[in-house]
Design an enzyme around this catalytic site. Structure first.
Site, short mmCIF file in Angstrom:
data_model
loop_
_atom_site.label_atom_id
_atom_site.label_comp_id
_atom_site.label_asym_id
_atom_site.label_seq_id
_atom_site.Cartn_x
_atom_site.Cartn_y
_atom_site.Cartn_z
N TYR A 101 -13.03 7.46 -13.37
CA TYR A 101 -13.13 6.19 -12.65
C TYR A 101 -13.85 5.16 -13.53
O TYR A 101 -13.42 4.01 -13.66
CB TYR A 101 -13.87 6.40 -11.33
CG TYR A 101 -13.94 5.19 -10.43
CD1 TYR A 101 -12.95 4.95 -9.47
CD2 TYR A 101 -14.99 4.27 -10.54
CE1 TYR A 101 -13.02 3.83 -8.64
CE2 TYR A 101 -15.06 3.16 -9.72
CZ TYR A 101 -14.08 2.94 -8.77
OH TYR A 101 -14.14 1.83 -7.96
N ASP B 211 3.89 2.82 -4.31
CA ASP B 211 2.95 3.63 -5.07
C ASP B 211 2.75 2.89 -6.39
O ASP B 211 3.67 2.81 -7.21
CB ASP B 211 3.54 5.03 -5.30
CG ASP B 211 2.63 5.91 -6.14
OD1 ASP B 211 1.62 5.40 -6.69
OD2 ASP B 211 2.94 7.11 -6.27
N VAL B 212 1.55 2.38 -6.62
CA VAL B 212 1.33 1.53 -7.80
C VAL B 212 1.35 2.32 -9.11
O VAL B 212 1.29 1.72 -10.19
CB VAL B 212 0.01 0.72 -7.69
CG1 VAL B 212 0.09 -0.30 -6.57
CG2 VAL B 212 -1.21 1.63 -7.53
N ASP C 43 0.86 -1.20 0.00
CA ASP C 43 0.00 0.00 0.00
C ASP C 43 0.89 1.24 0.00
O ASP C 43 2.05 1.19 0.44
CB ASP C 43 -0.90 0.02 1.25
CG ASP C 43 -2.16 0.86 1.05
OD1 ASP C 43 -3.25 0.27 0.88
OD2 ASP C 43 -2.06 2.11 1.06
#
Ligand SMILES: NC(=O)c1ccc[n+]([C@@H]2O[C@H](COP(=O)([O-])OP(=O)(O)OC[C@H]3O[C@@H](n4cnc5c(N)ncnc54)[C@H](O)[C@@H]3O)[C@@H](O)[C@H]2O)c1
Length: 210
Positions: free
Chosen positions: A157, A63-64, A37
């Site tokens: 989104y 941090d993806v 995470d």
């Protein structure tokens, strides 16, 4: 005997909500869990709890949206536990209902990068590790009901979650010969911090009323 004994699983966004519950369930079923995470403290406490209760767990701050960090995450999981079997691309963020003509490109890119491009990075680096170990694997992408229908006020989104389903289908075809299954789930609304402030609006959309 658990269903995931000896398996190594990475869950991104494991510090809260669905990711946290997913990490716990994998640990309960015997997996070594890498809880990843952007918020270090959330996964450190989760990993400590899983270690105490089930044995093998690791917290990784990531941090993806940063490809190098995702590469390091997949490599670290394999180095620490000797293999990688499952990646759950779960990390995601919501979106403020700003009129589309006032929406900034920066906001758009942040939502797309966190919710969609991150899954590309995850698939890319999990597939690299899984192919190198010559073992089958599974990549689970957490899309959404908003990957299937539109939602007023959440264009980025909604686009990201629709895109995630397309990415899943294409990657599944490409990686199947290597024994890597790429699948997606599309949950309806789940009471987590992500939908704070929207509960009243989304509850009536569920025929069961929950
Ligand atoms: N809650 C819902 O109603 C719902 C419905 C359908 C799909 N989803 C999806 O499920 C997933 C989890 O959502 P949730 O409801 O548990 O949300 P949540 O806000 O409770 O948890 C999301 C986690 O992702 C982490 N995260 C955010 N940005 C990150 C980044 N750049 N790098 C690493 N970690 C990052 C956060 O720190 C947080 O711990 C998301 O992909 C979301 O879009 C949620």
């Amino acid at each position: 005997m658990g269903r995931f004994d000896n398996r190594v699983v990475i869950v991104t966004g494991a510090g809260s909500g669905i990711g946290s519950a997913t990490a716990r369930m994998f640990a309960q079923e015997g997996a070594a869990v890498v809880a990843a995470d952007i918020r270090a403290e959330t996964v450190q406490s989760l990993a400590a709890e899983l270690q105490r209760e089930y044995g093998r767990a690791l917290a990784v701050t990531v941090d993806v949206t940063d490809e190098d960090a995702v590469r390091a995450l997949t490599d670290r999981a394999a180095a620490e536990f000797g293999r990688l079997d499952i990646l759950v691309n779960n990390a995601g963020i919501g979106e403020q209902p700003v009129p589309i003509e006032e929406r900034s490109a920066a906001d758009w890119n942040r939502v797309i990068n966190t919710n969609l491009t991150s899954a590309f990075y995850g698939i890319k680096h999990a597939a690299r590790v899984m192919k190198s170990q010559k073992r089958p694997g599974v990549i689970v992408n957490v899309s959404s009901i908003l990957g299937l229908v539109g939602f007023n006020g959440a264009p980025a989104y909604t686009a990201a979650k629709h895109g995630m389903l397309g990415l899943t289908k294409a990657a599944a075809l490409e990686l199947a010969p290597a024994g890597i299954r790429v699948v997606a789930i599309s949950p309806a609304f789940i009471k987590t911090p992500l939908i704070t402030g929207y509960e009243e609006a989304v509850l009536p959309l569920h025929p069961l009323g929950r």
